[in-house]
Design a protein around this motif. Sequence first.
Motif, short mmCIF file in Angstrom:
data_model
loop_
_atom_site.label_atom_id
_atom_site.label_comp_id
_atom_site.label_asym_id
_atom_site.label_seq_id
_atom_site.Cartn_x
_atom_site.Cartn_y
_atom_site.Cartn_z
N HIS A 153 -12.82 -3.06 10.07
CA HIS A 153 -12.44 -3.46 11.22
C HIS A 153 -13.17 -5.04 11.19
O HIS A 153 -14.10 -4.96 12.47
N SER A 154 -13.01 -5.89 10.51
CA SER A 154 -14.03 -7.00 10.31
C SER A 154 -14.02 -8.00 11.43
O SER A 154 -14.93 -8.81 11.51
N GLU A 155 -12.98 -7.69 12.29
CA GLU A 155 -13.06 -8.58 13.47
C GLU A 155 -13.94 -8.17 14.57
O GLU A 155 -14.29 -8.97 15.57
N VAL A 156 -14.32 -6.77 14.69
CA VAL A 156 -15.26 -6.38 15.44
C VAL A 156 -16.60 -6.63 15.38
O VAL A 156 -17.16 -6.67 14.22
N ILE A 157 -17.30 -6.97 16.46
CA ILE A 157 -18.86 -7.25 16.38
C ILE A 157 -19.84 -5.94 16.57
O ILE A 157 -19.52 -5.18 17.24
N GLY A 177 -23.58 -5.27 7.29
CA GLY A 177 -22.66 -6.12 7.90
C GLY A 177 -23.10 -6.05 9.58
O GLY A 177 -22.12 -6.35 10.18
N VAL A 178 -23.99 -5.87 9.67
CA VAL A 178 -24.35 -5.81 11.13
C VAL A 178 -24.58 -7.26 11.71
O VAL A 178 -25.23 -8.15 11.12
N ASP A 179 -23.77 -7.58 12.89
CA ASP A 179 -23.81 -8.78 13.32
C ASP A 179 -25.22 -9.36 14.30
O ASP A 179 -25.60 -10.42 14.35
N ILE A 200 -28.67 -12.65 13.81
CA ILE A 200 -27.20 -12.96 14.47
C ILE A 200 -26.36 -13.49 13.59
O ILE A 200 -26.82 -14.57 13.11
N SER A 201 -25.25 -12.93 13.38
CA SER A 201 -24.18 -13.57 12.40
C SER A 201 -23.48 -14.78 13.01
O SER A 201 -23.41 -15.01 14.26
N GLN A 202 -22.91 -15.44 12.21
CA GLN A 202 -21.92 -16.60 12.70
C GLN A 202 -20.80 -16.14 13.41
O GLN A 202 -20.51 -16.74 14.47
N LYS A 203 -20.39 -15.00 13.01
CA LYS A 203 -19.23 -14.34 13.59
C LYS A 203 -19.47 -14.12 15.13
O LYS A 203 -18.86 -14.34 16.12
N ALA A 204 -20.81 -13.57 15.43
CA ALA A 204 -21.38 -13.33 16.75
C ALA A 204 -21.59 -14.25 17.65
O ALA A 204 -20.92 -14.50 18.88
N ILE A 205 -22.12 -15.33 17.01
CA ILE A 205 -22.35 -16.54 17.62
C ILE A 205 -20.66 -17.29 18.17
O ILE A 205 -20.75 -17.80 19.21
N ASP A 206 -20.08 -17.39 17.17
CA ASP A 206 -18.69 -17.97 17.43
C ASP A 206 -17.96 -17.20 18.56
O ASP A 206 -17.29 -17.63 19.64
N ALA A 207 -18.16 -15.85 18.62
CA ALA A 207 -17.34 -14.80 19.66
C ALA A 207 -18.18 -15.31 21.11
O ALA A 207 -17.47 -15.53 21.92
#
Length: 355
Positions: A153-157, A177-179, A200-207
């Motif tokens: 579920h790679s879209e989930v933070i 893979g912890v955000d 903090i991952s890029q994915k979490a910042i973008d979200a």
Amino acid sequence: MHKKLFIPGPVEVRPDVLERMSGPMIGHRSSDASALQRRISEKLMKVMFTGNQILLSTTSGSGLMEGAVRCCTGKRAAVFSVGAFGDRWYKMAVSNGVPADRIDSEWGSATTAEMVEQALSTGKYDLITVTHNETSTGVMNPVEDISKVMKKHSEVIWCLDAVSSMGGTKIDVDELGVDVCIASTQKCLGLPPGMAVCSISQKAIDAARQVKNRGTYLDLVELYDYIRNKDYQYPSTPNLSLMYAMDYQLDRILEEGLETRFARHLRMAEKVRGWARGRFALFAKEECLSNTLTTITNTGNTNISQLNKDLGARGYVISNGYGQLKDKTFRIAHMGDVTEAEISELLQEIDSLLQ
Ligand SMILES: *Cc1c(COP(=O)(O)O)cnc(C)c1O
């Protein structure tokens, strides 16, 4: 008389670490302040096994927990709770107006990969929170198993409360893979209370950039942008004294060696577990015991407050059970810079008082 702390935070802090806090102040907009925060961040990346950006916050760990769930939830959060600190994360979500559901495990057992899979398969959630090490029950959750589900579920933070385990056991943030992985200074890192850190991952910042009302003081994007655009500055005035100590203590941690440090924590845990099994019982299930603290079921109805008073007279302090577990359990923390010899001393003292 100082009582040696065997409580799950704050922990004993070595005198040479404490001394660092008495250094003279520097301007928080100076290049020295930037260099200080950059050094701390680079060392924390090693402790957390991550290439992600590290954020510091002049709050205790709770500050970044609240900031993370508020800033990074776009749709709805699934809050997995195995005890008091998971419950607290749910309260933070609700009180900030973040839509959330709490998914409980029975106290003493873990959040399982199946529970996470079941929740995420509904498609309702874009963020989950998990407690890595639940300080009320002494449960350490199976994050490797949960990681396998999260990769599907790679879209989930994924936000992880590692407040009472980071620095005491291996948490390979990037491999898992912890955000957003959160810790406090006053637990396994062996520092005084007063700051929190997270990766903090890029994915979490973008979200988070898509979330409208992130607040100000606990806005993770604000912390991130100050680092990236203003050379490791902090939006307000950080706890510089504690940062001096952190800069120094992280060197000590890396000098000890992370693997050596984690192995020491595990040996201390095994010592306390062995002792407790012989005299009481362990509260958490065998398959999810914490490496950094042990919650012990008070099978013999020992008067825990009295025990702690008597221990206090001998220069030691342990913890009663947390919240609803008060007097039904008690807790011995084996985290930070405490040694196996000190744990043995403590257990001998308790034995002599129990006789
Ligand atoms: C101590 C603790 C917290 C709270 O951290 P503070 O630094 O006191 O805000 C949160 N979660 C866990 C698991 C803890 O042990």
